[in-house]
Design a protein around this motif. Structure first.
Motif, mmCIF file in Angstrom:
data_model
loop_
_atom_site.group_PDB
_atom_site.id
_atom_site.type_symbol
_atom_site.label_atom_id
_atom_site.label_comp_id
_atom_site.label_asym_id
_atom_site.label_seq_id
_atom_site.Cartn_x
_atom_site.Cartn_y
_atom_site.Cartn_z
ATOM 1 N N ILE A 96 -4.288 -2.474 3.883
ATOM 2 C CA ILE A 96 -4.117 -2.793 2.774
ATOM 3 C C ILE A 96 -2.977 -4.224 3.085
ATOM 4 C CG2 ILE A 96 -1.539 -2.573 2.025
ATOM 5 C CD1 ILE A 96 -1.608 0.642 2.838
ATOM 6 N N ASN A 99 -5.544 -6.058 1.601
ATOM 7 C CA ASN A 99 -6.016 -6.128 0.620
ATOM 8 C C ASN A 99 -7.974 -5.030 0.560
ATOM 9 O OD1 ASN A 99 -5.272 -6.038 -2.184
ATOM 10 N ND2 ASN A 99 -7.183 -7.377 -2.929
ATOM 11 N N LEU A 101 -8.321 -1.854 -0.073
ATOM 12 C CA LEU A 101 -8.349 -0.324 -0.295
ATOM 13 C C LEU A 101 -8.620 0.507 -0.601
ATOM 14 C CD1 LEU A 101 -5.284 -1.970 -3.186
ATOM 15 C CD2 LEU A 101 -5.287 -2.347 -0.720
ATOM 16 N N LEU A 127 1.453 3.624 -0.427
ATOM 17 C CA LEU A 127 1.071 2.053 -1.641
ATOM 18 C C LEU A 127 0.010 1.556 -1.981
ATOM 19 C CD1 LEU A 127 2.628 -0.121 1.579
ATOM 20 C CD2 LEU A 127 3.124 0.031 -0.568
ATOM 21 N N ARG A 131 -1.583 0.199 -5.336
ATOM 22 C CA ARG A 131 -1.738 -0.138 -5.970
ATOM 23 C C ARG A 131 -3.297 -0.688 -6.709
ATOM 24 N NH1 ARG A 131 -0.997 -4.742 -0.663
ATOM 25 N NH2 ARG A 131 1.243 -4.837 -0.976
ATOM 26 N N THR A 132 -3.815 1.018 -6.940
ATOM 27 C CA THR A 132 -4.952 1.510 -6.865
ATOM 28 C C THR A 132 -5.139 1.594 -8.453
ATOM 29 O OG1 THR A 132 -4.846 2.859 -5.775
ATOM 30 C CG2 THR A 132 -6.600 1.118 -5.275
ATOM 31 N N TYR A 135 -0.384 6.814 -9.147
ATOM 32 C CA TYR A 135 0.634 6.383 -9.831
ATOM 33 C C TYR A 135 1.281 7.663 -9.640
ATOM 34 C CZ TYR A 135 5.761 6.258 -10.718
ATOM 35 O OH TYR A 135 6.844 6.208 -10.674
ATOM 36 N N ASN A 158 10.102 1.527 -1.284
ATOM 37 C CA ASN A 158 8.744 1.179 -2.028
ATOM 38 C C ASN A 158 8.489 2.440 -2.276
ATOM 39 O OD1 ASN A 158 7.835 -0.303 0.355
ATOM 40 N ND2 ASN A 158 6.999 1.060 1.711
ATOM 41 N N ASP A 165 7.923 0.297 -10.808
ATOM 42 C CA ASP A 165 6.971 -0.780 -11.072
ATOM 43 C C ASP A 165 6.869 -0.076 -12.199
ATOM 44 O OD1 ASP A 165 5.130 -3.191 -11.348
ATOM 45 O OD2 ASP A 165 3.739 -0.980 -10.842
ATOM 46 N N PRO A 190 8.033 -3.800 -2.297
ATOM 47 C CA PRO A 190 7.223 -3.244 -1.444
ATOM 48 C C PRO A 190 7.487 -3.950 0.469
ATOM 49 C CG PRO A 190 5.677 -4.027 -3.187
ATOM 50 C CD PRO A 190 7.391 -4.168 -3.458
#
Length: 199
Positions: A96, A99, A101, A127, A131-132, A135, A158, A165, A190
Protein backbone atom coordinates in the motif's frame (compact mmCIF):
# COMPACT_ATOMS: atom_id res chain seq x y z
CA UNK A 1 28.51 -38.43 25.29
CA UNK A 2 28.73 -36.88 21.90
CA UNK A 3 24.95 -36.74 21.40
CA UNK A 4 24.27 -34.84 24.62
CA UNK A 5 27.02 -32.27 23.94
CA UNK A 6 25.75 -31.83 20.36
CA UNK A 7 22.24 -31.35 21.71
CA UNK A 8 23.46 -28.79 24.24
CA UNK A 9 25.35 -26.92 21.49
CA UNK A 10 22.25 -26.92 19.27
CA UNK A 11 20.15 -25.59 22.15
CA UNK A 12 22.71 -22.87 22.88
CA UNK A 13 22.79 -21.82 19.20
CA UNK A 14 18.99 -21.79 19.09
CA UNK A 15 18.88 -19.54 22.18
CA UNK A 16 21.47 -17.21 20.65
CA UNK A 17 19.45 -17.01 17.44
CA UNK A 18 16.26 -16.23 19.36
CA UNK A 19 18.07 -13.57 21.36
CA UNK A 20 19.55 -11.98 18.21
CA UNK A 21 16.13 -11.94 16.50
CA UNK A 22 14.55 -10.43 19.60
CA UNK A 23 17.23 -7.73 19.79
CA UNK A 24 16.85 -6.96 16.09
CA UNK A 25 13.08 -6.68 16.43
CA UNK A 26 13.47 -4.28 19.36
CA UNK A 27 15.82 -2.13 17.28
CA UNK A 28 13.35 -2.21 14.36
CA UNK A 29 10.49 -1.08 16.61
CA UNK A 30 12.69 1.67 18.08
CA UNK A 31 13.47 2.96 14.58
CA UNK A 32 17.17 2.01 14.80
CA UNK A 33 17.03 0.61 11.30
CA UNK A 34 20.74 0.37 10.45
CA UNK A 35 21.44 -1.63 13.60
CA UNK A 36 18.42 -3.87 13.06
CA UNK A 37 19.43 -4.46 9.43
CA UNK A 38 22.93 -5.47 10.53
CA UNK A 39 21.55 -8.07 12.98
CA UNK A 40 19.06 -9.49 10.48
CA UNK A 41 21.82 -9.80 7.87
CA UNK A 42 24.02 -11.49 10.48
CA UNK A 43 21.30 -14.10 11.11
CA UNK A 44 20.78 -14.60 7.37
CA UNK A 45 24.52 -15.05 6.77
CA UNK A 46 24.35 -18.15 8.97
CA UNK A 47 20.82 -19.23 8.03
CA UNK A 48 19.75 -17.86 4.62
CA UNK A 49 16.35 -19.58 4.88
CA UNK A 50 15.36 -17.98 8.18
CA UNK A 51 11.91 -16.67 7.23
CA UNK A 52 11.55 -14.42 10.28
CA UNK A 53 14.91 -12.69 9.72
CA UNK A 54 14.17 -12.31 6.00
CA UNK A 55 10.72 -10.86 6.69
CA UNK A 56 11.80 -8.30 9.23
CA UNK A 57 14.82 -7.37 7.12
CA UNK A 58 12.23 -6.55 4.45
CA UNK A 59 10.25 -4.43 6.92
CA UNK A 60 13.46 -2.71 8.00
CA UNK A 61 14.49 -1.91 4.42
CA UNK A 62 11.00 -0.63 3.59
CA UNK A 63 10.98 1.67 6.61
CA UNK A 64 14.46 2.88 5.68
CA UNK A 65 13.14 4.17 2.34
CA UNK A 66 14.34 1.21 0.26
CA UNK A 67 10.97 -0.25 -0.73
CA UNK A 68 12.16 -2.28 -3.73
CA UNK A 69 14.74 -4.13 -1.63
CA UNK A 70 12.23 -4.44 1.19
CA UNK A 71 9.51 -5.92 -1.02
CA UNK A 72 12.01 -8.39 -2.52
CA UNK A 73 12.94 -9.58 0.99
CA UNK A 74 9.27 -9.77 1.99
CA UNK A 75 8.51 -11.88 -1.10
CA UNK A 76 11.39 -14.20 -0.20
CA UNK A 77 10.07 -14.56 3.37
CA UNK A 78 6.64 -15.52 2.02
CA UNK A 79 8.25 -18.10 -0.27
CA UNK A 80 9.86 -19.56 2.87
CA UNK A 81 6.68 -19.33 5.01
CA UNK A 82 3.71 -19.10 2.61
CA UNK A 83 1.02 -19.60 5.25
CA UNK A 84 2.25 -16.91 7.66
CA UNK A 85 -0.68 -14.48 7.83
CA UNK A 86 1.33 -11.85 9.77
CA UNK A 87 3.89 -11.78 6.96
CA UNK A 88 1.05 -11.33 4.44
CA UNK A 89 -0.51 -8.46 6.39
CA UNK A 90 2.86 -6.68 6.65
CA UNK A 91 3.47 -7.29 2.94
CA UNK A 92 0.07 -5.76 2.18
CA UNK A 93 0.91 -2.69 4.26
CA UNK A 94 4.26 -2.16 2.53
CA UNK A 95 2.64 -2.63 -0.89
CA UNK A 96 0.00 0.00 0.00
CA UNK A 97 2.78 2.40 0.95
CA UNK A 98 4.42 1.67 -2.43
CA UNK A 99 1.06 2.19 -4.19
CA UNK A 100 1.00 -1.40 -5.48
CA UNK A 101 -2.66 -1.73 -4.58
CA UNK A 102 -3.60 -4.81 -6.63
CA UNK A 103 -0.86 -6.92 -5.11
CA UNK A 104 -1.59 -5.44 -1.67
CA UNK A 105 -5.23 -6.48 -1.96
CA UNK A 106 -4.27 -10.01 -3.02
CA UNK A 107 -1.87 -10.35 -0.08
CA UNK A 108 -4.43 -9.08 2.42
CA UNK A 109 -7.24 -11.25 1.07
CA UNK A 110 -4.97 -14.29 1.31
CA UNK A 111 -4.11 -13.35 4.91
CA UNK A 112 -7.83 -13.08 5.68
CA UNK A 113 -8.54 -16.44 4.08
CA UNK A 114 -6.04 -17.95 6.53
CA UNK A 115 -7.04 -15.80 9.52
CA UNK A 116 -10.41 -14.05 9.12
CA UNK A 117 -10.17 -12.48 12.58
CA UNK A 118 -7.19 -10.26 11.71
CA UNK A 119 -8.26 -6.70 12.48
CA UNK A 120 -5.05 -5.37 10.88
CA UNK A 121 -5.76 -7.20 7.61
CA UNK A 122 -9.32 -5.83 7.49
CA UNK A 123 -8.02 -2.32 8.25
CA UNK A 124 -5.41 -2.38 5.48
CA UNK A 125 -7.88 -3.96 3.08
CA UNK A 126 -10.20 -1.04 3.88
CA UNK A 127 -7.43 1.38 2.87
CA UNK A 128 -6.88 -0.48 -0.42
CA UNK A 129 -10.60 -0.50 -1.17
CA UNK A 130 -10.88 3.19 -0.32
CA UNK A 131 -7.96 4.10 -2.57
CA UNK A 132 -9.41 2.06 -5.43
CA UNK A 133 -12.82 3.75 -5.21
CA UNK A 134 -14.77 0.91 -3.59
CA UNK A 135 -16.23 2.85 -0.71
CA UNK A 136 -19.04 0.47 0.36
CA UNK A 137 -16.56 -2.43 0.52
CA UNK A 138 -14.08 -0.21 2.42
CA UNK A 139 -16.77 0.62 5.00
CA UNK A 140 -17.47 -3.08 5.46
CA UNK A 141 -13.75 -3.80 5.93
CA UNK A 142 -13.35 -0.99 8.49
CA UNK A 143 -16.50 -2.10 10.34
CA UNK A 144 -15.11 -5.65 10.56
CA UNK A 145 -11.77 -4.34 11.77
CA UNK A 146 -13.45 -2.23 14.45
CA UNK A 147 -15.68 -5.12 15.54
CA UNK A 148 -12.55 -7.24 16.01
CA UNK A 149 -10.55 -4.51 17.74
CA UNK A 150 -12.84 -1.71 18.94
CA UNK A 151 -10.07 0.03 20.91
CA UNK A 152 -7.75 0.50 17.91
CA UNK A 153 -7.51 4.22 17.26
CA UNK A 154 -5.81 3.74 13.89
CA UNK A 155 -8.76 1.73 12.57
CA UNK A 156 -11.19 4.27 14.04
CA UNK A 157 -9.19 7.07 12.39
CA UNK A 158 -9.14 5.38 9.00
CA UNK A 159 -12.87 4.71 9.15
CA UNK A 160 -13.46 8.36 10.07
CA UNK A 161 -11.28 9.51 7.18
CA UNK A 162 -13.19 7.27 4.78
CA UNK A 163 -16.49 8.73 5.95
CA UNK A 164 -15.20 12.29 5.69
CA UNK A 165 -13.84 11.60 2.22
CA UNK A 166 -17.32 10.50 1.14
CA UNK A 167 -19.29 13.38 2.58
CA UNK A 168 -20.45 11.78 5.83
CA UNK A 169 -19.35 14.82 7.78
CA UNK A 170 -21.27 14.20 11.01
CA UNK A 171 -19.94 10.64 11.35
CA UNK A 172 -16.41 11.81 10.55
CA UNK A 173 -16.63 14.63 13.10
CA UNK A 174 -17.72 12.20 15.79
CA UNK A 175 -14.70 10.01 15.01
CA UNK A 176 -12.43 13.08 15.06
CA UNK A 177 -13.84 14.27 18.41
CA UNK A 178 -13.35 10.83 19.94
CA UNK A 179 -9.75 10.63 18.72
CA UNK A 180 -8.91 14.18 19.81
CA UNK A 181 -10.24 13.48 23.29
CA UNK A 182 -8.54 10.10 23.60
CA UNK A 183 -5.23 10.62 21.79
CA UNK A 184 -4.75 14.30 21.03
CA UNK A 185 -4.77 13.67 17.26
CA UNK A 186 -5.96 16.89 15.65
CA UNK A 187 -6.89 15.66 12.22
CA UNK A 188 -8.46 12.65 10.65
CA UNK A 189 -6.18 11.36 7.89
CA UNK A 190 -5.13 7.87 6.81
CA UNK A 191 -2.68 6.30 9.23
CA UNK A 192 -0.85 3.04 9.40
CA UNK A 193 -1.01 1.08 12.62
CA UNK A 194 1.51 -1.05 14.36
CA UNK A 195 3.49 -2.79 11.68
CA UNK A 196 5.99 -5.57 11.99
CA UNK A 197 3.94 -7.68 14.36
CA UNK A 198 6.19 -10.36 15.81
CA UNK A 199 5.29 -13.71 14.27
Amino acid sequence: GAYSSAGALAQQLSQQLAQTLSSAFGLLQAGQLAQAERLYRQVLAGDPDNAQAMHYLGMCLSQAGRPDEGIAALRRSLALAPSNDVFRVNMGMVLIQSNQLGEAEASLRRALSERPDSAAAHNYLGLVLLRTGRYPEAVTAFERALALNPQDDTIRNNFGYARLDHGEVEAALSFAAYLREKTGWDAVAPKFGEEAVLA
